[in-house]
Design a protein around this motif. Structure first.
Motif: not given
Ligand code: URA
Length: 486
Positions: A325-330, A332-334, A338-341, A365-367, A450-452
């Motif tokens: 689980v990440g934070e929210q789309p960035g 590019q994801e927006d 797609r998440p984490f692209v 996924t994201n929170a 941590i978050h990447p």
């Molecule tokens: N960071 C996040 O937490 N989620 C994503 O989908 C992309 C970047």
């Protein structure tokens, strides 16, 4: 053989406060469990613990009993069970913990621990059912106000325990939940806990249900006529008999227990945040049965903060062993949906590979499901979601994880850890395994890391390399936890 020396009368249902109060006194005097009989409200005028002849009265000012958190949590759920022996069993548990068996809940073969675990599980299952299966109907109050009303028949005394969940979820609606063991009423500002209700007429037909509601409203309950200040005082039942309005009180409203009240007051004092009534109302009416259905709802909902191109849904197989689980789309994801692209996602993909986790086998996924940003010229700069926004999206996340059912949930960064644990987490200090939730929905084995994007911000050098290695080591450990768990 001990002779029973104390009789403790608690109110009907789940009397957590009464139990705690009695427990303090019993522990302070070293009263043994087999010297106590507990009863749940069969004699409402006798409130508290009654010593039999020759026994010392329980001290009213006994100090709180310090207990390990898992024991406190267990007490909180088990008191909600219908089992008439629940208080006696909990007293036995506490007596042993106080005597030094502080980790006794880890002794799964212990018959007392086994019995309590069964009660705990039954209550959690009941909480989960009530959270998941309760359905609201829209009705009109006689004064024309819009209200959502639901009828539910829980197996246990869980109504008050579910209040924070429904208040959080449906904060912007006026609603009433009726059950045979108590009722809850929320008017967008305050919660009141009312008496048991009987099954409304015409449950299966909207028009007849609405009529039944009007009759109930007029004859039994009208929040507009209830004095909220009087309600707020927690008034022991033994005083009711002396009050002129005594006859009305039991039918009217008893105040919520202190913990619920504290939460409501905190909510009321907090500035009203932007609250998309439409999305919340949609949540109220829809109960997705599958992940695909949930995703349709998420896709159709407006972003909490306007500007996002689209909702970014989770990706990966249902039944994946690990959910990340990440934070929210960035940015590019927006755009891609797609998440984490984007850059952080690419770093994550590499780190997963180094840790021996196939990205496609995990569920990502994201929170928060929408990108939040401020525009700077042509650039869209990421903005972290507020705690209120995380809370708003949490319902979806919990549903989503409920469908995916991973064995382990890895949270990346503080926002995801907040979403899963419900509290603010210091990632650097608390990094590692963490049990999330504990009550009904949202109970997961977890792993905080941590978050990447944190790694992307570190200046190149040995420090950054070490931080990367640590991140990979965390992911590897998460993989080992899952493998170890079968
Ligand atoms: N960071 C996040 O937490 N989620 C994503 O989908 C992309 C970047």
């Amino acid at each position: 053989m001990h002779r029973p020396m104390y009789r403790v009368e608690l109110r009907d249902g789940a009397d957590l406060d009464g139990f705690r109060r009695a427990l303090r006194g019993l522990v302070a005097l070293g009263v043994e469990p087999d010297e106590v009989t507990w009863s749940g409200g069969s004699a409402p005028s006798l409130f508290g613990a009654i010593p039999e002849a020759g026994a010392a009265p329980l001290p009213a000012d006994a100090p709180p009993v310090p207990l390990p958190r898992p024991v406190g949590d267990l007490i909180g759920t088990v008191v909600c069970h219908r089992d008439p022996e629940r208080y006696a069993l909990l007293h036995r548990l506490v007596r042993r913990v106080v005597r030094g068996e502080r980790d006794m809940l880890d002794h799964h073969a212990d018959p007392l621990v086994q019995r309590l675990a069964m009660l705990d599980k039954a209550v959690r299952r009941d909480l989960h059912k009530m959270h998941a299966f309760l359905r609201f109907r829209e009705v009109r109050d006689p004064d024309g106000g819009e209200r959502y009303v639901a009828w539910f028949e829980p197996d246990h005394f869980i109504v008050e325990a579910t209040a924070p969940f429904f208040v959080e979820r449906f904060e912007s609606l006026v609603w009433t939940i009726l059950t045979p063991v108590g009722s809850l009423h929320w008017d967008r500002r305050s919660l009141t806990v009312g008496p048991a209700a009987s099954r409304p007429e015409g449950l299966d037909r909207d028009d007849r249900f609405a009529e039944g509601w009007q009759r109930y409203y007029e004859s039994t309950f009208n929040p507009a006529r209830v004095n909220p200040t009087a309600m707020r005082a927690e008034m022991p039942r033994k005083y009711w008999a002396n009050l002129p309005e005594a006859a009305a009180i039991p039918r009217m409203i008893r105040s919520a227990p202190a913990r619920v009240q504290a939460m409501i007051e905190a909510e009321a004092a907090a500035p009203r945040r932007r609250n998309p009534d439409k999305a919340v109302a949609a949540m109220a009416r829809q109960e997705p049965a599958t992940l695909a259905e949930l995703n349709r709802i998420i896709r159709a909902a407006d972003p909490l903060v306007p500007g996002a191109t689209q909702a970014v849904l989770g990706e990966g197989p249902v039944g994946a062993a690990i959910a990340i689980v990440g934070e929210q789309p960035g940015d590019q994801e927006d755009l891609e949906g797609r998440p984490f692209v984007g850059p952080a996602g690419q770093l994550l993909t590499r780190a997963l590979e180094e840790a021996g986790i196939e990205r496609g086998a995990a569920y990502l996924t994201n929170a928060v499901k929408h990108f939040k940003f401020v525009a700077r010229g042509k650039r869209r700069l990421h903005q972290s979601p507020t705690a209120g926004e995380v809370k708003h999206y949490r319902w979806w996340l919990m549903k989503e994880l409920g469908f995916v059912r991973p064995r382990l949930v890895v949270t990346l960064g503080a926002t995801a850890a907040l979403a899963l644990s419900g509290r603010s987490v210091s990632v650097l200090r608390e990094r590692g395994p963490m049990r999330f939730g504990q009550t009904g929905e949202g109970d997961w084995e977890g792993f905080v890391t941590i978050h990447p994007s944190y790694l992307l911000r570190l200046p190149a050098g040995e420090g950054a390399e070490q931080a990367h290695r640590d991140f990979v080591a965390d992911l590897r450990r998460a993989r080992e936890m899952v493998e170890g768990a079968g």
